[in-house]
Design a protein around this motif. Structure first.
Motif, short mmCIF file in Angstrom:
data_model
loop_
_atom_site.label_atom_id
_atom_site.label_comp_id
_atom_site.label_asym_id
_atom_site.label_seq_id
_atom_site.Cartn_x
_atom_site.Cartn_y
_atom_site.Cartn_z
N ALA A 141 0.83 -1.21 0.00
CA ALA A 141 0.00 0.00 0.00
C ALA A 141 0.87 1.26 0.00
CB ALA A 141 -0.93 -0.01 1.21
N LEU A 142 1.96 1.24 0.75
CA LEU A 142 2.86 2.40 0.79
C LEU A 142 3.54 2.63 -0.55
CD1 LEU A 142 4.50 1.91 4.32
CD2 LEU A 142 2.81 3.63 3.66
N TRP A 143 3.99 1.55 -1.19
CA TRP A 143 4.62 1.69 -2.50
C TRP A 143 3.63 2.20 -3.53
CZ3 TRP A 143 9.47 2.25 -2.70
CH2 TRP A 143 10.34 1.52 -1.90
N LEU A 144 2.41 1.69 -3.51
CA LEU A 144 1.40 2.14 -4.47
C LEU A 144 1.01 3.60 -4.22
CD1 LEU A 144 -1.06 -0.88 -4.83
CD2 LEU A 144 0.73 -0.14 -6.40
N LYS A 145 0.97 3.98 -2.95
CA LYS A 145 0.66 5.38 -2.63
C LYS A 145 1.72 6.31 -3.20
CE LYS A 145 -1.76 8.53 -0.47
NZ LYS A 145 -3.13 8.85 -0.89
N TYR A 146 2.96 5.87 -3.15
CA TYR A 146 4.04 6.69 -3.70
C TYR A 146 3.93 6.79 -5.22
CZ TYR A 146 8.72 8.33 -4.85
OH TYR A 146 9.77 9.06 -5.35
N LEU A 147 3.63 5.68 -5.90
CA LEU A 147 3.43 5.70 -7.35
C LEU A 147 2.27 6.60 -7.72
CD1 LEU A 147 3.93 1.93 -8.27
CD2 LEU A 147 5.56 3.80 -8.58
N ASP A 148 1.20 6.52 -6.94
CA ASP A 148 0.03 7.35 -7.19
C ASP A 148 0.36 8.83 -7.04
OD1 ASP A 148 -2.89 7.27 -7.72
OD2 ASP A 148 -3.03 8.24 -5.77
N HIS A 149 1.23 9.14 -6.08
CA HIS A 149 1.65 10.52 -5.86
C HIS A 149 2.46 11.05 -7.05
CE1 HIS A 149 3.28 14.08 -3.87
NE2 HIS A 149 4.49 13.67 -4.17
N LEU A 150 3.25 10.21 -7.69
CA LEU A 150 4.06 10.63 -8.83
C LEU A 150 3.22 10.92 -10.07
CD1 LEU A 150 7.12 8.20 -8.57
CD2 LEU A 150 7.06 10.62 -7.97
N ASP A 151 2.04 10.32 -10.13
CA ASP A 151 1.16 10.51 -11.29
C ASP A 151 0.29 11.74 -11.03
OD1 ASP A 151 -0.12 10.18 -13.65
OD2 ASP A 151 -1.15 8.32 -13.14
N TYR A 152 0.83 12.93 -11.32
CA TYR A 152 0.20 14.18 -10.91
C TYR A 152 -1.10 14.44 -11.66
CZ TYR A 152 -0.20 19.12 -9.68
OH TYR A 152 -0.66 20.32 -9.21
N TYR A 153 -1.17 14.09 -12.94
CA TYR A 153 -2.34 14.41 -13.77
C TYR A 153 -3.25 13.20 -13.96
CZ TYR A 153 -0.03 18.81 -14.93
OH TYR A 153 0.56 20.04 -14.86
N LYS A 154 -3.29 12.32 -12.99
CA LYS A 154 -4.09 11.09 -13.13
C LYS A 154 -5.59 11.37 -13.29
CE LYS A 154 -3.88 10.48 -8.10
NZ LYS A 154 -2.87 11.54 -7.90
N LYS A 155 -6.09 12.42 -12.66
CA LYS A 155 -7.51 12.74 -12.78
C LYS A 155 -7.84 13.20 -14.20
CE LYS A 155 -8.51 13.86 -7.96
NZ LYS A 155 -9.00 14.90 -7.01
#
Length: 403
Positions: free
Chosen positions: A15-29
């Motif tokens: 979950a922590l690793w995925l949260k970090y990847l999600d944070h790097l994807d700034y324009y995901k929305k």
């Protein structure tokens, strides 16, 4: 109880690793890929199935060459695991059309690697205990993520290279992208065998594995950074409008409904003097964001005047100016000033939106011309003159560029 502890540790680390990847994807929305890293995790867990199939195939092909754990890592383990993860990444990318910008290949590849490590951590934790799970969560999980992320780098590069013209070279590189990552993976596994083979102990084993992962991390970070400038979301100054327009048009081929890309394309078209194209994008954004109609009225009015429809454009800007609040007026003035500065035009746009706010030479010139009492009554006349002046400057700039 031990099994439950191992599962909890693995879930928290993933979950922590995925949260970090999600944070790097700034324009995901804007890209509508908010859940893609979690889909990547599931794809990584499912990659265990083709891994066992590749184990069987590679053992039948190269088993006669394997006479120890060292060759087993290079010919069977590394090749099978990285091939299976890469195939699942390719399947996910083409099923969900999830690559919208070059960095997506790295981020989604890392998510698939995290899913594969999720299964492995539980498997080895049941054999060697919870402490092994913690160590693997710190060392092995990021390793799996980086190996697949590097393969994703070549996959995303191939997708972008084939947007405008066919590029067979990049496509073939993407097909075999798992081979270098399989070698790095095998080298990491082999470091364990080297340490025990020469009786150097656990400290050397850990140090060699850390060095291999550290080198892979440096390569992955450099690859990620190299792709940022090629992203359609990269912000160019308005003086580089042509380069920005080319990048945005490529990005819109993969993500045509992007509000951010359409908005920026409209503004860069405006700065480049391509008013009909700017008008089309501005109207599209206005339909997507109707609450900010005053801002879009100003931009649409400028595009109309640039296209030669001065009266219609003037009417839009005048109407919007009356409804602007102070903060809204300041932001639009700041933006227009930046466009004019970068595009090489000399005009104070602040005077266009509100002639009373910014006192400069034009203020006193108009006051002498109309007189102190009639000045405030001539507000609309001054506005019209400023807008016509702005329109003429933009038209002159466009004519110079066309020559």
């Amino acid at each position: 109880m031990e099994f439950l502890l191992i599962v909890i540790i693995t879930c928290i680390s993933s979950a922590l690793w995925l949260k970090y990847l999600d944070h790097l994807d700034y324009y995901k929305k804007d890209k509508r890929t908010t859940r893609i890293v979690y889909i990547g995790l599931i794809a990584g867990i499912l990659s265990i199935i083709p891994t066992f199939i590749f184990y069987e195939i590679t053992w039948r092909l190269f088993g006669w060459l394997v006479n120890g754990p060292f060759l087993d890592n290079f010919l069977i383990v590394g090749f099978s695991e990285e091939t299976a993860k890469y195939f699942m990444l390719i399947g996910m990318v083409f099923l969900f059309r999830s690559i919208k910008e070059p960095q997506d290949g790295i981020l989604q590849g890392a998510a698939v690697g995290a899913g594969f490590a999720f299964f492995e951590n539980i498997k080895y934790g049941l054999t060697y205990g919870p402490v092994n799970t913690i160590i693997r969560s710190v060392l092995t999980t990021p390793g799996h993520m980086m190996y697949t992320a590097l393969a994703g780098y070549f996959l995303a590069a191939a997708v972008y290279s084939n947007l405008e013209v066919r590029d067979d070279r990049s496509a073939w590189i993407a097909v075999f992208a798992f081979i270098p990552t399989a070698f790095i993976h095998a080298l990491y596994n082999a470091s364990f065998d080297w340490a025990f083979m020469f009786n150097t102990g656990y400290n050397t084993l850990r140090g060699l594995g850390v060095l291999i992962n550290l080198g892979t991390l440096i390569i992955t970070v450099q690859a990620f950074r190299s792709l940022i400038e090629h992203s359609p979301y990269f912000v160019y100054p308005y003086s580089k409008s042509k380069q920005a327009i080319r990048s945005l048009l490529r990005g819109l081929k993969l993500n045509p409904s992007s509000f951010v890309l359409n908005r920026r394309l409209g503004l860069y078209y405006l700065a480049a003097g391509r008013y009909p194209e700017a008008l089309k994008r501005i109207r599209y954004c206005r339909s997507r964001q109707p609450k900010k109609h005053n801002t879009w009225d100003v931009l649409e009015g400028i595009a109309l005047m640039g296209s030669g429809r001065n009266d219609e454009g003037l009417q839009l800007v005048t109407r919007a100016r009356e409804n602007f609040g102070k903060g809204e007026r300041f932001r639009i003035e700041l933006f227009l000033q930046r466009i004019i500065r970068d595009a090489g035009l000399k005009l104070r746009v602040r005077n266009i939106l509100n002639p009373r706010v910014f006192k400069h030479n034009h203020y006193f010139d108009r006051r002498r011309k109309y007189g102190p009492r009639d000045y405030w009554k001539s507000d609309s006349r001054i506005l019209k003159e400023r807008l016509q002046e702005y329109s003429e400057l933009l038209r002159e700039k466009r004519q110079m560029e066309s020559r």
